[in-house]
Design a protein around this motif. Sequence first.
Motif, PDB file in Angstrom:
ATOM      1  N   LYS A 105       0.825  -1.208   0.000  1.00  0.00           N
ATOM      2  CA  LYS A 105       0.000   0.000   0.000  1.00  0.00           C
ATOM      3  C   LYS A 105       0.863   1.263   0.000  1.00  0.00           C
ATOM      4  O   LYS A 105       0.634   2.182  -0.787  1.00  0.00           O
ATOM      5  CB  LYS A 105      -0.928  -0.019   1.222  1.00  0.00           C
ATOM      6  N   ILE A 106       1.863   1.327   0.850  1.00  0.00           N
ATOM      7  CA  ILE A 106       2.705   2.529   0.946  1.00  0.00           C
ATOM      8  C   ILE A 106       3.501   2.749  -0.346  1.00  0.00           C
ATOM      9  O   ILE A 106       3.548   3.845  -0.894  1.00  0.00           O
ATOM     10  CB  ILE A 106       3.628   2.459   2.174  1.00  0.00           C
ATOM     11  N   PHE A 107       4.110   1.681  -0.851  1.00  0.00           N
ATOM     12  CA  PHE A 107       4.873   1.851  -2.083  1.00  0.00           C
ATOM     13  C   PHE A 107       3.970   2.011  -3.302  1.00  0.00           C
ATOM     14  O   PHE A 107       4.391   2.544  -4.334  1.00  0.00           O
ATOM     15  CB  PHE A 107       5.901   0.735  -2.266  1.00  0.00           C
ATOM     16  N   GLY A 108       2.716   1.591  -3.191  1.00  0.00           N
ATOM     17  CA  GLY A 108       1.748   1.897  -4.236  1.00  0.00           C
ATOM     18  C   GLY A 108       1.527   3.399  -4.332  1.00  0.00           C
ATOM     19  O   GLY A 108       1.465   3.964  -5.431  1.00  0.00           O
ATOM     20  N   LEU A 109       1.428   4.060  -3.178  1.00  0.00           N
ATOM     21  CA  LEU A 109       1.284   5.522  -3.173  1.00  0.00           C
ATOM     22  C   LEU A 109       2.534   6.206  -3.712  1.00  0.00           C
ATOM     23  O   LEU A 109       2.446   7.163  -4.495  1.00  0.00           O
ATOM     24  CB  LEU A 109       0.974   6.018  -1.758  1.00  0.00           C
ATOM     25  N   VAL A 110       3.705   5.714  -3.300  1.00  0.00           N
ATOM     26  CA  VAL A 110       4.956   6.277  -3.821  1.00  0.00           C
ATOM     27  C   VAL A 110       4.994   6.129  -5.342  1.00  0.00           C
ATOM     28  O   VAL A 110       5.356   7.060  -6.073  1.00  0.00           O
ATOM     29  CB  VAL A 110       6.196   5.598  -3.176  1.00  0.00           C
ATOM     30  N   MET A 111       4.572   4.975  -5.824  1.00  0.00           N
ATOM     31  CA  MET A 111       4.589   4.725  -7.266  1.00  0.00           C
ATOM     32  C   MET A 111       3.628   5.661  -8.001  1.00  0.00           C
ATOM     33  O   MET A 111       3.966   6.170  -9.081  1.00  0.00           O
ATOM     34  CB  MET A 111       4.245   3.268  -7.574  1.00  0.00           C
ATOM     35  N   ILE A 112       2.460   5.911  -7.421  1.00  0.00           N
ATOM     36  CA  ILE A 112       1.498   6.815  -8.063  1.00  0.00           C
ATOM     37  C   ILE A 112       2.117   8.194  -8.254  1.00  0.00           C
ATOM     38  O   ILE A 112       2.054   8.767  -9.350  1.00  0.00           O
ATOM     39  CB  ILE A 112       0.196   6.906  -7.234  1.00  0.00           C
ATOM     40  N   PHE A 113       2.721   8.734  -7.205  1.00  0.00           N
ATOM     41  CA  PHE A 113       3.326  10.061  -7.314  1.00  0.00           C
ATOM     42  C   PHE A 113       4.520  10.063  -8.270  1.00  0.00           C
ATOM     43  O   PHE A 113       4.713  11.019  -9.028  1.00  0.00           O
ATOM     44  CB  PHE A 113       3.710  10.598  -5.937  1.00  0.00           C
ATOM     45  N   ALA A 114       5.306   8.998  -8.244  1.00  0.00           N
ATOM     46  CA  ALA A 114       6.453   8.909  -9.153  1.00  0.00           C
ATOM     47  C   ALA A 114       5.978   8.807 -10.606  1.00  0.00           C
ATOM     48  O   ALA A 114       6.567   9.441 -11.501  1.00  0.00           O
ATOM     49  CB  ALA A 114       7.330   7.709  -8.793  1.00  0.00           C
ATOM     50  N   VAL A 115       4.932   8.048 -10.849  1.00  0.00           N
ATOM     51  CA  VAL A 115       4.396   7.930 -12.210  1.00  0.00           C
ATOM     52  C   VAL A 115       3.839   9.269 -12.679  1.00  0.00           C
ATOM     53  O   VAL A 115       4.044   9.672 -13.828  1.00  0.00           O
ATOM     54  CB  VAL A 115       3.329   6.813 -12.300  1.00  0.00           C
ATOM     55  N   LEU A 116       3.132   9.975 -11.801  1.00  0.00           N
ATOM     56  CA  LEU A 116       2.618  11.296 -12.178  1.00  0.00           C
ATOM     57  C   LEU A 116       3.771  12.241 -12.537  1.00  0.00           C
ATOM     58  O   LEU A 116       3.696  12.979 -13.525  1.00  0.00           O
ATOM     59  CB  LEU A 116       1.766  11.879 -11.055  1.00  0.00           C
ATOM     60  N   GLY A 117       4.845  12.194 -11.755  1.00  0.00           N
ATOM     61  CA  GLY A 117       6.023  12.998 -12.075  1.00  0.00           C
ATOM     62  C   GLY A 117       6.645  12.583 -13.391  1.00  0.00           C
ATOM     63  O   GLY A 117       7.012  13.417 -14.223  1.00  0.00           O
ATOM     64  N   HIS A 118       6.735  11.281 -13.612  1.00  0.00           N
ATOM     65  CA  HIS A 118       7.295  10.746 -14.853  1.00  0.00           C
ATOM     66  C   HIS A 118       6.450  11.179 -16.051  1.00  0.00           C
ATOM     67  O   HIS A 118       6.986  11.595 -17.082  1.00  0.00           O
ATOM     68  CB  HIS A 118       7.368   9.224 -14.757  1.00  0.00           C
ATOM     69  N   LEU A 119       5.127  11.079 -15.906  1.00  0.00           N
ATOM     70  CA  LEU A 119       4.241  11.489 -17.001  1.00  0.00           C
ATOM     71  C   LEU A 119       4.375  12.989 -17.276  1.00  0.00           C
ATOM     72  O   LEU A 119       4.369  13.415 -18.434  1.00  0.00           O
ATOM     73  CB  LEU A 119       2.789  11.146 -16.673  1.00  0.00           C
ATOM     74  N   GLY A 120       4.492  13.773 -16.218  1.00  0.00           N
ATOM     75  CA  GLY A 120       4.673  15.201 -16.392  1.00  0.00           C
ATOM     76  C   GLY A 120       5.958  15.546 -17.126  1.00  0.00           C
ATOM     77  O   GLY A 120       5.997  16.463 -17.951  1.00  0.00           O
ATOM     78  N   LEU A 121       6.997  14.795 -16.835  1.00  0.00           N
ATOM     79  CA  LEU A 121       8.290  15.058 -17.473  1.00  0.00           C
ATOM     80  C   LEU A 121       8.377  14.511 -18.899  1.00  0.00           C
ATOM     81  O   LEU A 121       9.192  14.980 -19.695  1.00  0.00           O
ATOM     82  CB  LEU A 121       9.423  14.444 -16.633  1.00  0.00           C
ATOM     83  N   ASN A 122       7.559  13.517 -19.211  1.00  0.00           N
ATOM     84  CA  ASN A 122       7.709  12.807 -20.486  1.00  0.00           C
ATOM     85  C   ASN A 122       6.438  12.739 -21.324  1.00  0.00           C
ATOM     86  O   ASN A 122       6.331  11.901 -22.212  1.00  0.00           O
ATOM     87  CB  ASN A 122       8.201  11.370 -20.213  1.00  0.00           C
ATOM     88  N   TYR A 123       5.469  13.621 -21.071  1.00  0.00           N
ATOM     89  CA  TYR A 123       4.191  13.487 -21.757  1.00  0.00           C
ATOM     90  C   TYR A 123       4.322  13.649 -23.275  1.00  0.00           C
ATOM     91  O   TYR A 123       3.617  12.974 -24.030  1.00  0.00           O
ATOM     92  CB  TYR A 123       3.144  14.451 -21.189  1.00  0.00           C
ATOM     93  N   ARG A 124       5.213  14.483 -23.749  1.00  0.00           N
ATOM     94  CA  ARG A 124       5.375  14.657 -25.206  1.00  0.00           C
ATOM     95  C   ARG A 124       5.852  13.363 -25.864  1.00  0.00           C
ATOM     96  O   ARG A 124       5.362  12.981 -26.933  1.00  0.00           O
ATOM     97  CB  ARG A 124       6.340  15.794 -25.505  1.00  0.00           C
ATOM     98  N   SER A 125       6.796  12.700 -25.229  1.00  0.00           N
ATOM     99  CA  SER A 125       7.296  11.435 -25.782  1.00  0.00           C
ATOM    100  C   SER A 125       6.196  10.380 -25.787  1.00  0.00           C
ATOM    101  O   SER A 125       6.046   9.634 -26.759  1.00  0.00           O
ATOM    102  CB  SER A 125       8.481  10.928 -24.961  1.00  0.00           C
ATOM    103  N   ILE A 126       5.428  10.326 -24.709  1.00  0.00           N
ATOM    104  CA  ILE A 126       4.360   9.328 -24.619  1.00  0.00           C
ATOM    105  C   ILE A 126       3.309   9.579 -25.697  1.00  0.00           C
ATOM    106  O   ILE A 126       2.830   8.641 -26.350  1.00  0.00           O
ATOM    107  CB  ILE A 126       3.751   9.324 -23.206  1.00  0.00           C
ATOM    108  N   LEU A 127       2.951  10.836 -25.912  1.00  0.00           N
ATOM    109  CA  LEU A 127       1.994  11.167 -26.978  1.00  0.00           C
ATOM    110  C   LEU A 127       2.562  10.786 -28.348  1.00  0.00           C
ATOM    111  O   LEU A 127       1.824  10.302 -29.221  1.00  0.00           O
ATOM    112  CB  LEU A 127       1.630  12.647 -26.937  1.00  0.00           C
ATOM    113  N   ALA A 128       3.847  10.977 -28.528  1.00  0.00           N
ATOM    114  CA  ALA A 128       4.482  10.600 -29.798  1.00  0.00           C
ATOM    115  C   ALA A 128       4.438   9.089 -29.999  1.00  0.00           C
ATOM    116  O   ALA A 128       4.218   8.612 -31.123  1.00  0.00           O
ATOM    117  CB  ALA A 128       5.922  11.104 -29.842  1.00  0.00           C
ATOM    118  N   TYR A 129       4.627   8.326 -28.921  1.00  0.00           N
ATOM    119  CA  TYR A 129       4.551   6.864 -29.024  1.00  0.00           C
ATOM    120  C   TYR A 129       3.173   6.429 -29.499  1.00  0.00           C
ATOM    121  O   TYR A 129       3.036   5.490 -30.279  1.00  0.00           O
ATOM    122  CB  TYR A 129       4.832   6.193 -27.676  1.00  0.00           C
ATOM    123  N   LEU A 130       2.134   7.096 -28.990  1.00  0.00           N
ATOM    124  CA  LEU A 130       0.762   6.701 -29.303  1.00  0.00           C
ATOM    125  C   LEU A 130       0.374   7.000 -30.747  1.00  0.00           C
ATOM    126  O   LEU A 130      -0.669   6.546 -31.211  1.00  0.00           O
ATOM    127  CB  LEU A 130      -0.214   7.379 -28.338  1.00  0.00           C
TER     128      LEU A 130
END
Length: 110
Positions: free
Chosen positions: A41-66
């Motif tokens: 549960k605790i590391f699930g929360l850490v992962m959620i925030f880390a993923v949100l940060g990752h998406l914020g930093l890399n959203y252009r690349s992810i959109l390009a992949y799609l």
Amino acid sequence: MFRKFIALALFVSFIAMSTSGLMMFVIERPSFTIQMHPVHKIFGLVMIFAVLGHLGLNYRSILAYLKTQSVAIFAGVLFSLLTVLYGIALMNKIPEEIAGPMDKLAEQVE
């Protein structure tokens, strides 16, 4: 510097989530699942925030992949599978006479 913290948080939370999840999958005892639940549960929360940060930093690349058709189809299949599995899980109600005592015991352990 922020990118490095996000990357390490994502890496460590992935290790924690995957190992605790695999252990709960292999050791199919409710008592063990409850024992591992705080870590998961605790590391699930850490992962959620880390993923949100990752998406914020890399959203252009992810959109390009799609924009690649095969990648978009793959993402669609994964999201469909996720939706179906959530639907099955939510419709598979545990009877209250079983769920109530389990929930009370889990509260005592945590």
